[in-house]
Design a protein around this motif. Structure first.
Motif, PDB file in Angstrom:
ATOM      1  N   HIS A 161       0.848  -1.192   0.000  1.00  0.00           N
ATOM      2  CA  HIS A 161       0.000   0.000   0.000  1.00  0.00           C
ATOM      3  C   HIS A 161       0.883   1.241   0.000  1.00  0.00           C
ATOM      4  O   HIS A 161       1.832   1.344   0.783  1.00  0.00           O
ATOM      5  CB  HIS A 161      -0.903  -0.016   1.237  1.00  0.00           C
ATOM      6  N   LEU A 162       0.553   2.195  -0.868  1.00  0.00           N
ATOM      7  CA  LEU A 162       1.288   3.453  -0.987  1.00  0.00           C
ATOM      8  C   LEU A 162       0.311   4.617  -0.863  1.00  0.00           C
ATOM      9  O   LEU A 162      -0.668   4.692  -1.605  1.00  0.00           O
ATOM     10  CB  LEU A 162       1.992   3.515  -2.349  1.00  0.00           C
ATOM     11  N   ASP A 163       0.581   5.527   0.088  1.00  0.00           N
ATOM     12  CA  ASP A 163      -0.276   6.704   0.210  1.00  0.00           C
ATOM     13  C   ASP A 163       0.408   7.760   1.062  1.00  0.00           C
ATOM     14  O   ASP A 163       1.470   7.529   1.648  1.00  0.00           O
ATOM     15  CB  ASP A 163      -1.632   6.346   0.819  1.00  0.00           C
ATOM     16  N   MET A 164      -0.252   8.915   1.158  1.00  0.00           N
ATOM     17  CA  MET A 164       0.224  10.020   1.969  1.00  0.00           C
ATOM     18  C   MET A 164      -0.400   9.941   3.359  1.00  0.00           C
ATOM     19  O   MET A 164      -1.609   9.724   3.489  1.00  0.00           O
ATOM     20  CB  MET A 164      -0.139  11.355   1.309  1.00  0.00           C
ATOM     21  N   LEU A 165       0.426  10.103   4.389  1.00  0.00           N
ATOM     22  CA  LEU A 165      -0.042  10.074   5.777  1.00  0.00           C
ATOM     23  C   LEU A 165       0.559  11.244   6.538  1.00  0.00           C
ATOM     24  O   LEU A 165       1.688  11.669   6.274  1.00  0.00           O
ATOM     25  CB  LEU A 165       0.365   8.768   6.472  1.00  0.00           C
ATOM     26  N   GLY A 166      -0.196  11.737   7.511  1.00  0.00           N
ATOM     27  CA  GLY A 166       0.299  12.814   8.346  1.00  0.00           C
ATOM     28  C   GLY A 166       1.118  12.296   9.514  1.00  0.00           C
ATOM     29  O   GLY A 166       1.010  11.129   9.908  1.00  0.00           O
TER      30      GLY A 166
END
Length: 300
Positions: A61-66
């Motif tokens: 899984h690849l995504d933007m996280l804070g």
């Protein structure tokens, strides 16, 4: 370069706050008591990744996280379930939503639009490196993923996407609809489901278009032929529809990537989606490979 990933999931990581309500739509009131309010990690990309992983597909899984508490919840979910996660910093914070869930399992999702910007990007080098060792990429309809579509196409990886409750007219969704090899969507907001499915196939590159229709099952458009995928009875009482479409996609992709014919892919999706309807919105349980194969063993 060899394939080390079966399914690369892009986007759709986040946290939901679940609020159970007595009815939907909820009549106005200054205040009201509700059975429970709970927060848990898991949005559309998370659920697809959990689903394909549980079915034995090598998933990343690849995504933007804070760098926030909600990002920690997403990171913990992947770590605890053994799903590989590559995160890109998201200065605006981890994506959040509030889901109002009625007694019949229907939901209304309210998304925080401040948790992202139009120019958010997944680094092309990272996308390219992961896609080049992947058999398939499933793309959420977020802006970073829209920017990643050309990079994915350059690598030659096959692509799927879920348009969710697209109304068939909003221009934003068309980029995803016409760039994916496998397109999932819901009939909920479609005035002409078959017409929309055929338009996707005619204008884009989709080999197959699948429209889920709740208790009516689903419809599959392949080589110009529209067929019906019968609904499957849930194995337990229905408590929530959250994640059912993601589970359907995971089950369908499992069938496709293991070489099953289209009809059986649809059956896998229907069984996985029905199972998801028996899981409370506060949970993130998904059907296992053994359970799916056992449930479909007598159907060919």
């Amino acid at each position: 370069m060899g394939s080390g990933i079966d399914v690369l999931v892009l986007g759709g990581a986040g946290v939901d706050t679940i609020v159970y309500v007595s009815e939907l739509p909820l009549p106005y009131a200054d205040s009201r008591m509700v059975p429970s309010i709970e927060t848990r990690a898991g949005q559309t990309g998370d659920f697809v990744a959990l689903g394909t992983h549980a079915l034995g597909l090598r998933t990343h899984h690849l995504d933007m996280l804070g760098a926030d508490h909600h990002g920690d919840l997403v990171r913990a979910l992947h770590r605890d379930r053994g799903v590989a996660l590559t995160e890109v910093p998201q200065p605006a914070g981890t994506k959040r939503a509030v889901n109002l869930v009625g007694p019949d399992g229907r939901r209304l999702s309210l998304y925080d639009s401040t948790r992202g910007h139009d120019d958010d990007r997944l680094p092309p080098r990272t996308v390219r490196a992961l896609a080049s060792v992947s058999r398939h990429a499933h793309v959420s309809i977020s802006r970073p993923c829209a920017h990643a579509l050309p990079v994915l196409r350059e690598t030659g990886v096959t692509v799927s996407t879920d348009l969710h409750n697209w109304d068939g007219t909003q221009a934003y969704h068309e980029r995803f609809a016409y760039e994916a090899d496998v397109v999932f969507l819901s009939t909920t907001a479609l005035a002409d489901p078959e017409g929309t499915m055929r338009r996707i196939a005619d204008r884009g590159r989709a080999e197959v278009v699948v429209a889920t229709a709740g208790a009516e099952g689903a419809y599959q458009l392949l080589d110009g032929e529209l067929t019906h995928i019968p609904a499957v009875a849930p194995p337990a009482p229905v408590v929530d529809s959250n994640g059912a479409g993601d589970a359907f996609a995971a089950g369908y992709l499992f069938g496709r990537l293991t070489g099953e014919p289209p009809g059986r892919c649809g059956l896998f999706g229907a069984v996985a989606g029905a199972y998801a309807c028996t899981v409370p919105a506060t949970g993130s349980d998904v059907i296992s490979r053994e359970e799916l194969l056992r449930a479909t063993a007598t159907t060919r």
